[in-house]
Scaffold this motif. Structure first.
Motif, PDB file in Angstrom:
ATOM      1  N   ALA A  33       0.832  -1.205   0.000  1.00 31.09           N
ATOM      2  CA  ALA A  33       0.000   0.000   0.000  1.00 31.09           C
ATOM      3  C   ALA A  33       0.867   1.256   0.000  1.00 31.09           C
ATOM      4  O   ALA A  33       0.630   2.187  -0.783  1.00 31.09           O
ATOM      5  N   ASN A  34       1.892   1.277   0.842  1.00 26.85           N
ATOM      6  CA  ASN A  34       2.775   2.443   0.927  1.00 26.85           C
ATOM      7  C   ASN A  34       3.570   2.674  -0.347  1.00 26.85           C
ATOM      8  O   ASN A  34       3.917   3.809  -0.671  1.00 26.85           O
ATOM      9  N   ALA A  35       3.865   1.597  -1.076  1.00 30.26           N
ATOM     10  CA  ALA A  35       4.628   1.703  -2.319  1.00 30.26           C
ATOM     11  C   ALA A  35       3.739   2.005  -3.523  1.00 30.26           C
ATOM     12  O   ALA A  35       4.231   2.186  -4.626  1.00 30.26           O
ATOM     13  N   GLY A  36       2.429   2.045  -3.302  1.00 35.24           N
ATOM     14  CA  GLY A  36       1.513   2.314  -4.402  1.00 35.24           C
ATOM     15  C   GLY A  36       1.276   1.115  -5.304  1.00 35.24           C
ATOM     16  O   GLY A  36       0.824   1.258  -6.434  1.00 35.24           O
ATOM     17  N   VAL A  37       1.576  -0.079  -4.804  1.00 38.82           N
ATOM     18  CA  VAL A  37       1.354  -1.301  -5.579  1.00 38.82           C
ATOM     19  C   VAL A  37      -0.065  -1.787  -5.293  1.00 38.82           C
ATOM     20  O   VAL A  37      -0.401  -2.049  -4.138  1.00 38.82           O
ATOM     21  N   PRO A  38      -0.898  -1.917  -6.318  1.00 38.00           N
ATOM     22  CA  PRO A  38      -2.252  -2.408  -6.061  1.00 38.00           C
ATOM     23  C   PRO A  38      -2.196  -3.861  -5.598  1.00 38.00           C
ATOM     24  O   PRO A  38      -1.396  -4.651  -6.107  1.00 38.00           O
ATOM     25  N   PHE A  39      -3.023  -4.187  -4.613  1.00 33.64           N
ATOM     26  CA  PHE A  39      -3.011  -5.550  -4.087  1.00 33.64           C
ATOM     27  C   PHE A  39      -4.418  -5.995  -3.729  1.00 33.64           C
ATOM     28  O   PHE A  39      -5.307  -5.183  -3.488  1.00 33.64           O
ATOM     29  N   ILE A  40      -4.571  -7.306  -3.743  1.00 30.03           N
ATOM     30  CA  ILE A  40      -5.818  -7.932  -3.333  1.00 30.03           C
ATOM     31  C   ILE A  40      -5.460  -8.892  -2.201  1.00 30.03           C
ATOM     32  O   ILE A  40      -4.710  -9.842  -2.416  1.00 30.03           O
ATOM     33  N   PRO A  41      -5.965  -8.646  -1.002  1.00 34.54           N
ATOM     34  CA  PRO A  41      -5.719  -9.588   0.090  1.00 34.54           C
ATOM     35  C   PRO A  41      -6.724 -10.737   0.013  1.00 34.54           C
ATOM     36  O   PRO A  41      -7.902 -10.531  -0.254  1.00 34.54           O
ATOM     37  N   ILE A  42      -6.227 -11.950   0.225  1.00 42.61           N
ATOM     38  CA  ILE A  42      -7.099 -13.120   0.195  1.00 42.61           C
ATOM     39  C   ILE A  42      -6.648 -14.079   1.282  1.00 42.61           C
ATOM     40  O   ILE A  42      -5.450 -14.234   1.528  1.00 42.61           O
ATOM     41  N   GLY A  43      -7.598 -14.669   1.976  1.00 40.68           N
ATOM     42  CA  GLY A  43      -7.268 -15.570   3.065  1.00 40.68           C
ATOM     43  C   GLY A  43      -8.515 -16.243   3.588  1.00 40.68           C
ATOM     44  O   GLY A  43      -9.584 -16.151   2.987  1.00 40.68           O
ATOM     45  N   ILE A  44      -8.385 -16.886   4.727  1.00 37.92           N
ATOM     46  CA  ILE A  44      -9.546 -17.571   5.312  1.00 37.92           C
ATOM     47  C   ILE A  44     -10.153 -16.769   6.460  1.00 37.92           C
ATOM     48  O   ILE A  44     -11.158 -17.158   7.021  1.00 37.92           O
ATOM     49  N   LYS A  45      -9.531 -15.658   6.795  1.00 41.72           N
ATOM     50  CA  LYS A  45     -10.064 -14.790   7.845  1.00 41.72           C
ATOM     51  C   LYS A  45     -10.639 -13.538   7.211  1.00 41.72           C
ATOM     52  O   LYS A  45     -10.066 -12.986   6.279  1.00 41.72           O
ATOM     53  N   SER A  46     -11.770 -13.089   7.709  1.00 41.99           N
ATOM     54  CA  SER A  46     -12.395 -11.913   7.135  1.00 41.99           C
ATOM     55  C   SER A  46     -11.821 -10.648   7.756  1.00 41.99           C
ATOM     56  O   SER A  46     -11.159 -10.684   8.788  1.00 41.99           O
TER      57      SER A  46
END
Length: 129
Positions: A33-46
């Motif tokens: 986020a700080n580097a301006g890289v778009p990301f999608i978090p995915i996991g088993i916890k909401s």
């Protein structure tokens, strides 16, 4: 980071995302986020990390244009998601320390995906991402 830079084009899937600030997946989301890289978090916890809702890995959501998958789930927990993650056809998969998996690594390479052992945090910190 300037919009339109090379880093902002590298949509990254953070596998094993969590809201727990003591986990490396959380640090990675923060650095992305700080580097301006778009990301999608995915996991088993909401939850939500840095303005992005954590997608439920168990639903194997349809995702497109994933450049990088960065793994934060241990080898013992990867088998169930291996086919799904490869089906997303990322350009690369980063096996962070503790996620090394020779079978997954070879399957990714066989699918034409760059597979690498590395540390997303170090790569971001040293401009090698």
């Amino acid at each position: 980071m300037e919009v339109g830079s090379k880093m902002s084009e590298k949509l990254t899937l953070v596998v094993g995302a969590t809201t727990n600030p003591s986990r490396y997946a959380y640090f990675a989301a923060s650095r992305l986020a700080n580097a301006g890289v778009p990301f999608i978090p995915i996991g088993i916890k909401s939850g939500e990390v840095f303005g992005e809702k954590i997608l439920d890995l168990r639903t194997k959501p349809a995702l497109e244009n994933i450049h990088t998958i960065t793994l934060y789930i241990g080898t013992a927990n990867q088998e169930e998601w291996l086919d799904y993650l490869i089906s997303l056809t990322p350009k690369r998969i980063i096996f962070n320390p503790g996620t090394e998996n020779p079978i997954f690594f070879q399957r990714a390479k066989a699918a034409g995906i760059e597979a690498m052992h590395g540390c997303t945090l170090v790569m971001l910190g040293s401009n090698q991402y």
